[in-house]
Design an enzyme around this catalytic site. Structure first.
Site, mmCIF file in Angstrom:
data_model
loop_
_atom_site.group_PDB
_atom_site.id
_atom_site.type_symbol
_atom_site.label_atom_id
_atom_site.label_comp_id
_atom_site.label_asym_id
_atom_site.label_seq_id
_atom_site.Cartn_x
_atom_site.Cartn_y
_atom_site.Cartn_z
ATOM 1 N N ASN A 1 13.523 -19.437 -86.889
ATOM 2 C CA ASN A 1 13.666 -19.421 -85.665
ATOM 3 C C ASN A 1 12.554 -19.862 -84.559
ATOM 4 O O ASN A 1 11.339 -19.966 -85.112
ATOM 5 C CB ASN A 1 13.832 -17.804 -85.229
ATOM 6 C CG ASN A 1 12.662 -17.176 -84.689
ATOM 7 O OD1 ASN A 1 12.294 -17.372 -83.411
ATOM 8 N ND2 ASN A 1 11.813 -16.390 -85.658
ATOM 9 N N PHE B 1 10.527 -16.752 -76.956
ATOM 10 C CA PHE B 1 10.292 -15.760 -76.062
ATOM 11 C C PHE B 1 11.475 -15.737 -74.905
ATOM 12 O O PHE B 1 11.002 -15.686 -73.772
ATOM 13 C CB PHE B 1 8.826 -15.602 -75.327
ATOM 14 C CG PHE B 1 7.627 -15.263 -76.518
ATOM 15 C CD1 PHE B 1 8.036 -14.880 -77.490
ATOM 16 C CD2 PHE B 1 6.552 -15.431 -76.017
ATOM 17 C CE1 PHE B 1 7.029 -14.463 -78.555
ATOM 18 C CE2 PHE B 1 5.311 -15.078 -76.749
ATOM 19 C CZ PHE B 1 5.626 -14.596 -77.911
ATOM 20 N N SER C 1 3.224 -15.503 -82.497
ATOM 21 C CA SER C 1 4.573 -16.376 -82.551
ATOM 22 C C SER C 1 4.208 -17.970 -82.612
ATOM 23 O O SER C 1 3.474 -18.414 -81.923
ATOM 24 C CB SER C 1 5.437 -16.208 -81.093
ATOM 25 O OG SER C 1 6.217 -17.118 -81.157
ATOM 26 N N ASN D 1 6.092 -20.153 -81.883
ATOM 27 C CA ASN D 1 7.157 -20.924 -81.034
ATOM 28 C C ASN D 1 6.590 -20.956 -79.530
ATOM 29 O O ASN D 1 7.468 -21.350 -78.364
ATOM 30 C CB ASN D 1 8.437 -20.263 -81.078
ATOM 31 C CG ASN D 1 9.041 -20.289 -82.363
ATOM 32 O OD1 ASN D 1 8.809 -21.256 -83.079
ATOM 33 N ND2 ASN D 1 9.273 -19.073 -82.806
ATOM 34 N N THR D 2 5.454 -20.968 -78.991
ATOM 35 C CA THR D 2 4.915 -20.954 -77.816
ATOM 36 C C THR D 2 3.564 -21.744 -78.063
ATOM 37 O O THR D 2 2.717 -21.217 -78.633
ATOM 38 C CB THR D 2 4.621 -19.466 -77.122
ATOM 39 O OG1 THR D 2 5.641 -18.613 -76.761
ATOM 40 C CG2 THR D 2 3.886 -19.724 -75.632
ATOM 41 N N LYS E 1 -0.438 -8.035 -83.064
ATOM 42 C CA LYS E 1 0.358 -8.667 -84.041
ATOM 43 C C LYS E 1 -0.213 -10.036 -84.574
ATOM 44 O O LYS E 1 -0.435 -10.791 -83.655
ATOM 45 C CB LYS E 1 1.677 -8.713 -83.802
ATOM 46 C CG LYS E 1 2.805 -9.116 -84.615
ATOM 47 C CD LYS E 1 4.118 -8.961 -84.354
ATOM 48 C CE LYS E 1 5.216 -9.535 -85.161
ATOM 49 N NZ LYS E 1 6.534 -9.095 -84.896
ATOM 50 N N ASN F 1 3.782 -11.572 -88.446
ATOM 51 C CA ASN F 1 4.845 -12.490 -87.670
ATOM 52 C C ASN F 1 5.263 -13.419 -88.571
ATOM 53 O O ASN F 1 5.131 -13.409 -90.073
ATOM 54 C CB ASN F 1 4.184 -13.150 -86.320
ATOM 55 C CG ASN F 1 4.940 -13.338 -85.334
ATOM 56 O OD1 ASN F 1 6.297 -13.794 -85.452
ATOM 57 N ND2 ASN F 1 4.818 -12.848 -84.114
#
Ligand SMILES: Cc1cc2nc3c(=O)[nH]c(=O)nc-3n(C[C@H](O)[C@H](O)[C@H](O)COP(=O)(O)O)c2cc1C
Length: 320
Positions: free
Chosen positions: A85, A89, A149, A151-152, A183, A212
């Site tokens: 994925n 966010f 994450s 993805n940022t 996390k 994560n």
């Protein structure tokens, strides 16, 4: 989510005193919770207990609403029992999520996962987290600083000592009574993981969530070439490695939440025996459907019975 948030899905809840525990002053009916990213906006926050989960973590929530990445941004790797994925966010922002939480009456503990808004520079991450925390502070049994994450852009650099300490101290100044977790990414080196642990000890964090999604692609059968975080079965051993290291190095009062690749009662059993106090699931739920949590808990209880384990405490860390 639409069906779950209306309460149209139910699964028989597994109740057993061997599954219950009290941690950081919070009562958990069972150790298997919903991982962050599924109920980003707390739309189904009152419903997760009817799917047999012991707690649920909402978010990641950012201070401002944001769209996330363009679609497609979620890919199934069925052969590998995995997902990739790059949601980025997508969420309605802290004040909208706070309004929803204020109206909910969840029967199980709720974690609130906070992340940096994409358009906010990394140097202002602490202030951005603070803004979200001010809105959401009354509504969580615990809070999570999500600095893992993929993805940022740049987000994972916030796991370093300086920036992480700044975020933690800023939140503690606002309210030092709330249980705080960080996390982490499964792609941290051992040195970087030890740095996170040092901050966790120095700042008296309640615990660590490991892990994560990974940016690694080792051992995949599927030929899906997409950017983003990989979750599910291929993450199991990797996240367990970090969990074991944390269990061996963290001081005893640190609460560890194990997440990554849980599909069965055996997987839950493994993570708790490695040292997890609580565990979470995402990809296993996507593949397994609404009856996943009760099935896993029943399998887990069978294993406890078979191995003569009387409590979660007895099992925890037994393979260390
Ligand atoms: C589609 C998707 C979205 C996710 N979004 C978030 C998120 O917003 N915040 C977060 O901390 N973790 C997020 N995660 C990571 C999960 O919470 C979990 O750490 C990871 O998927 C490993 O668990 P699993 O193997 O059971 O899926 C997401 C995972 C997936 C698959």
């Amino acid at each position: 989510m639409w069906v779950i948030s209306r309460g149209w899905l139910n699964a028989p809840t597994v109740r057993d005193s061997r599954l219950e525990q009290e941690l950081f002053g919070v009562r958990f009916p069972n150790p298997l919770g919903l991982a962050a990213g599924f109920d980003k906006n707390a739309e189904a926050v009152g419903k997760w207990q009817s799917l047999g989960l012991g707690f649920s973590e909402i978010g990641t929530v950012t201070s401002r609403a944001q769209q996330g990445n363009p679609r497609p941004r979620l890919f199934r790797l069925a052969e590998d029992r995995a997902l990739i994925n790059r949601m980025g966010f997508n969420n309605e922002g802290a004040s909208a999520v706070a309004r929803r939480l204020a109206a909910a009456k969840p029967a199980i503990p709720i974690g609130v996962n906070l992340g940096k808004t994409r358009d906010v520079p990394l140097e202002q991450a602490a202030a951005d987290h603070a803004e979200s925390f001010r809105h959401l502070r009354p509504f969580g049994s615990y809070f999570v600083i999500n600095v893992s994450s993929p993805n940022t852009p740049g987000l994972r650099s916030l796991q370093e000592k300086g920036p992480l300490t700044e975020i933690v101290t800023t939140l503690k100044e606002i309210d030092g009574t709330k249980p705080l977790f960080v996390k982490i990414s499964p792609d941290l080196s051992t040195e970087a993981l030890d740095d996170v642990l040092e901050v966790a000890h120095d700042q008296r964090l309640t615990g660590i969530i490991a892990t994560n999604t990974t940016i690694g692609r080792k051992g995949l059968k599927s030929n899906v070439k997409q950017d983003g975080g990989l979750s599910g079965r291929p993450l199991f051993d990797l996240s367990n490695g970090l969990l074991s290291h944390l269990a061996a190095s963290a001081d005893k009062r640190m609460v560890l939440i194990g997440v990554g690749g849980i599909f069965s009662g055996g997987d839950l059993y493994t993570k708790i025996s490695l040292g997890a106090h609580l565990c979470q699931i995402y990809t296993g739920f996507v593949y397994g459907g609404p009856k996943t949590a009760p099935r896993i808990l029943r399998e887990f209880l069978e294993l406890m019975h078979k191995n003569d384990v009387a409590s979660l405490e007895q099992l925890r860390g037994s393979t260390r």
